[in-house]
Motif scaffolding. Structure first.
Motif, short mmCIF file in Angstrom:
data_model
loop_
_atom_site.label_atom_id
_atom_site.label_comp_id
_atom_site.label_asym_id
_atom_site.label_seq_id
_atom_site.Cartn_x
_atom_site.Cartn_y
_atom_site.Cartn_z
N ALA A 172 -9.34 -18.21 -2.81
CA ALA A 172 -8.22 -19.19 -3.10
C ALA A 172 -6.92 -18.20 -3.74
N ASP A 173 -7.50 -17.33 -4.33
CA ASP A 173 -6.44 -16.32 -5.25
C ASP A 173 -6.08 -15.45 -4.34
N ILE A 174 -4.62 -15.41 -3.82
CA ILE A 174 -3.95 -14.45 -3.07
C ILE A 174 -4.48 -12.94 -3.40
N ARG A 175 -4.36 -12.86 -4.65
CA ARG A 175 -4.46 -11.15 -5.15
C ARG A 175 -5.87 -10.86 -5.20
N HIS A 176 -6.74 -11.83 -4.95
CA HIS A 176 -8.17 -11.09 -4.77
C HIS A 176 -8.76 -11.37 -3.42
N ASP A 177 -7.86 -11.61 -2.55
CA ASP A 177 -8.15 -11.62 -1.09
C ASP A 177 -8.14 -10.29 -0.23
N PRO A 178 -9.39 -9.64 -0.13
CA PRO A 178 -9.13 -8.39 0.63
C PRO A 178 -8.46 -8.10 1.95
N TRP A 179 -8.97 -9.14 2.67
CA TRP A 179 -8.26 -9.31 4.12
C TRP A 179 -6.66 -9.45 4.19
N LEU A 180 -6.24 -10.43 3.29
CA LEU A 180 -5.06 -10.74 3.20
C LEU A 180 -4.21 -9.66 2.73
N GLN A 181 -4.86 -9.07 1.60
CA GLN A 181 -4.12 -7.97 0.97
C GLN A 181 -3.68 -6.63 1.96
N GLU A 182 -4.74 -6.34 2.89
CA GLU A 182 -4.73 -5.48 3.81
C GLU A 182 -3.88 -5.63 4.85
N ALA A 183 -3.89 -6.84 5.35
CA ALA A 183 -2.84 -7.41 6.24
C ALA A 183 -1.47 -7.02 5.83
N ALA A 184 -1.37 -7.49 4.55
CA ALA A 184 0.02 -7.39 3.96
C ALA A 184 0.44 -5.96 3.90
N HIS A 185 -0.27 -5.16 3.61
CA HIS A 185 -0.36 -3.79 3.46
C HIS A 185 0.00 -2.91 4.99
N TRP A 186 -0.71 -3.52 5.83
CA TRP A 186 -0.52 -3.16 7.43
C TRP A 186 0.83 -3.70 7.78
N LEU A 187 1.14 -4.80 7.41
CA LEU A 187 2.52 -5.27 7.83
C LEU A 187 3.62 -4.42 7.57
N VAL A 188 3.69 -3.72 6.16
CA VAL A 188 4.81 -2.94 5.70
C VAL A 188 4.67 -1.59 5.92
N ARG A 189 3.59 -1.18 6.61
CA ARG A 189 3.43 0.40 6.75
C ARG A 189 4.11 0.86 8.08
N CYS A 190 5.43 0.97 7.68
CA CYS A 190 6.25 1.68 8.65
C CYS A 190 7.31 2.49 8.04
N ASP A 191 8.36 2.75 8.86
CA ASP A 191 9.50 3.64 8.23
C ASP A 191 10.45 2.89 7.35
N GLU A 192 10.43 1.42 7.44
CA GLU A 192 11.54 0.70 6.68
C GLU A 192 10.63 -0.39 6.00
N PRO A 193 9.89 -0.09 5.03
CA PRO A 193 9.08 -1.07 4.35
C PRO A 193 10.03 -2.12 3.54
#
Length: 233
Positions: A172-193
DNA sequence: AAATCGGGGCT
DNA sequence: AGCCCAGATTT
């Protein structure tokens, strides 16, 4: 057989990583034509303004903050100006946008810390977590804007885009969902985060809205899980 | 995990 | 009238 082969080193499947890369590409392309022009995104905006405005944006529409942005930072041009001003003065400026009592406390806490550290916040998440008024979102904003790290501004909006495109989170809590957190990190992992973060937030606010999302005209409707399910009815 | 802060805009 | 908005803190 290597044990690492069976341990979960990543929450994301290879397929999900590829799809997120596609999502990033489409969001950046969408942003060129449809991105919002907000005052704290101007090249002249200082770290102080970029960090302070994150508190103003909490549970508050970006357009609402944009309307009082010039006035606020004219009256409080620096962390020091806030730290030295009477509390009532700060509260008065915050009243029109709501949450003024909480916001005044948070902003003054940040200003006190900044005044004692020459405007520099920690670059380690563990240390940032100890700074008052700094939750997960503001911590990521500090790491992104002040320290140039590719961190995601994971709020309910970025979560909605990722979850609709891929799949809903488990917790339920966005901050504690490992999958969502890693997906978000993967999304911005580039040259222009920064651009990816702004693109995602704008896309969520203008197109991938909670109510009445514009799936018909969406550039992601072919690959979006949410949009694809709509046509089955 | 759920309540709380809060005024303004949108439906 | 009711719901939502670039969250963090307290209960």
């Amino acid at each position: 057989m290597p044990r690492a082969r069976f341990s979960k080193s990543s929450e994301l499947t290879r397929s999900e990583k590829l799809r997120i890369s596609h999502l990033r590409s489409r969001l950046l392309n969408w942003f060129v034509e449809n991105g919002r022009d907000l005052p704290w995104r101007s090249p002249g905006a200082s770290d102080y303004e970029k960090i302070c405005v994150e508190v103003l944006l909490q549970r508050t529409r970006a357009e609402t903050v944009a309307g009082m942005y010039r006035n606020f930072f004219a009256q409080f041009p620096s962390w020091n100006a806030i730290a030295l001003a009477p509390v009532g003065e700060l509260e008065g400026v915050l009243k029109p946008i709501g949450l003024w009592k909480r916001r005044a406390r948070s902003i003054r806490a940040l200003a006190s810390y900044a005044a004692e550290h020459d405007g520099q916040f920690p670059s380690e998440p563990s240390e940032l977590a100890q700074v008052p008024a700094v939750g997960q979102y503001v911590a990521n904003a500090i790491l992104l804007f002040q320290h140039g790290q590719p961190r995601p501004l994971v709020d309910i909006n970025m979560a909605r885009v990722i979850e609709r495109y891929l799949r809903p989170r488990k917790l339920a809590d966005i901050r504690h969902d490992p999958w969502l957190q890693e997906a978000a990190h993967w999304l911005v992992r580039c040259d222009e985060p920064v651009q990816v973060n702004w693109a995602t937030l704008d896309f969520a606010a203008l197109s991938c809205r909670t109510r009445n999302p514009l799936c018909q005209d969406c550039c992601l409707k072919k690959k979006c899980n949410f949009a694809c399910n709509l046509h089955l009815e």
